[in-house]
Design a protein around this motif. Structure first.
Motif, PDB file in Angstrom:
ATOM      1  N   ALA A  45     -19.804  51.479-109.903  1.00 30.14           N
ATOM      2  CA  ALA A  45     -19.721  50.891-111.244  1.00 30.14           C
ATOM      3  C   ALA A  45     -19.728  51.993-112.297  1.00 30.14           C
ATOM      4  N   SER A  46     -18.809  51.902-113.240  1.00 28.81           N
ATOM      5  CA  SER A  46     -18.712  52.853-114.344  1.00 28.81           C
ATOM      6  C   SER A  46     -18.980  52.127-115.652  1.00 28.81           C
ATOM      7  N   PHE A  47     -19.952  52.635-116.419  1.00 26.17           N
ATOM      8  CA  PHE A  47     -20.343  52.027-117.697  1.00 26.17           C
ATOM      9  C   PHE A  47     -19.757  52.852-118.840  1.00 26.17           C
ATOM     10  N   THR A  48     -19.058  52.205-119.742  1.00 22.93           N
ATOM     11  CA  THR A  48     -18.522  52.881-120.922  1.00 22.93           C
ATOM     12  C   THR A  48     -18.824  52.054-122.159  1.00 22.93           C
ATOM     13  N   GLU A  49     -19.112  52.744-123.244  1.00 23.73           N
ATOM     14  CA  GLU A  49     -19.307  52.058-124.516  1.00 23.73           C
ATOM     15  C   GLU A  49     -17.948  51.639-125.066  1.00 23.73           C
TER      16      GLU A  49
END
Length: 259
Positions: A45-49
């Motif tokens: 999982a990759s979290f980006t604003e």
């Protein structure tokens, strides 16, 4: 239910062994290696604003997924779809299924205008790749949300309101006239009916995908398959619950819980 023994020695209502390792990679805000029998899927999982342009100003976040099979995840090498220059219909379908399943368990408003993408790469395929991907992807999503809270990207008060439930998936089908749980490839390719069931930890189905490959299945057989699916989902929900309490890098197996 017919009292038959399957090719791998399992009873009709017996699922394959499951192994889960959280934090399997040092990259990604959440990563999980999940093994179901011989099937192995890596979920990162990759979290980006920020959110996609079409969602800006909505106050809601976005969760989506991408699914792919490595060239030698099967007995013979398959060419990468990126090399072919075209993503196949099956890949698109499974990616959308995983995304829908994850969004059923998250409050996008509590997530805020942030995006989480979960990449599900099949390392070894032996049936049930999409169901294993969904089960592992939720754990990766859980860890990405926890990372965002720890970093202050999501307010701590929202930690328990972002993920509103857990979600898992399992396959069922009719093989040699008998409803069975958790089909490996050898059963999947010869099944009279093949069905994938996605459900929430609190109960209830998110999606049911079922197809008769030969003779149609009866209402009674459908009920039997859904009963098997609920049993399999409950087992996976229990494994997920234990996995999030287990330190990253530590392997947890269905045998550990007597499941």
């Amino acid at each position: 239910m017919m009292n038959t023994t399957r090719k791998d020695g399992r009873a009709p209502d017996e699922a394959r062994p499951v192994k889960i390792i959280r934090g399997w990679t040092s990259t990604g805000e959440g990563s999980v290696l999940i093994e179901t029998g011989a099937t192995r899927v890596l979920c990162v999982a990759s979290f980006t604003e920020g959110v996609p342009r079409w969602r800006k100003g909505s106050g809601q976040g976005w969760v989506t997924a991408e699914y792919a099979m490595l060239p030698r995840s099967t007995n013979e090498r398959n060419q990468r779809e990126s090399v072919k220059g075209k993503i196949g219909g099956r890949t698109h379908e499974i990616s959308r299924l995983i995304g829908r399943s994850l969004r059923s368990a998250i409050d996008l408003s509590a997530l805020g205008e942030n995006t989480i993408v979960v990449d599900c790469d099949v390392l070894v395929a032996d049936g049930g790749t999409r169901t294993a991907a969904i089960t592992g992807a939720w754990l990766a999503l859980h860890d990405a949300v926890a990372w965002a809270v720890e970093k202050g990207v999501i307010a701590k008060r929202n930690q328990h309101s972002v993920l509103v439930d857990s979600v898992a998936a399992v396959s069922v089908g009719i093989v040699n006239g008998a409803p069975v749980l958790d089909l490996p490839y050898v059963e999947d390719v010869s099944a009279e009916t093949d069905m994938n069931v996605v459900g929430l930890g609190s109960g209830g189905f998110v999606e049911v995908q079922g197809t008769a490959e030969g003779a149609p299945f009866s209402r009674g057989e459908l009920t039997q398959m859904l009963d098997l699916a609920e049993k399999g989902l409950h087992r996976l929900n229990s494994l997920q619950a234990r996995a999030i309490l287990t330190p990253p890098g530590v392997e947890i197996t269905s045998a550990d819980l007597g499941l």
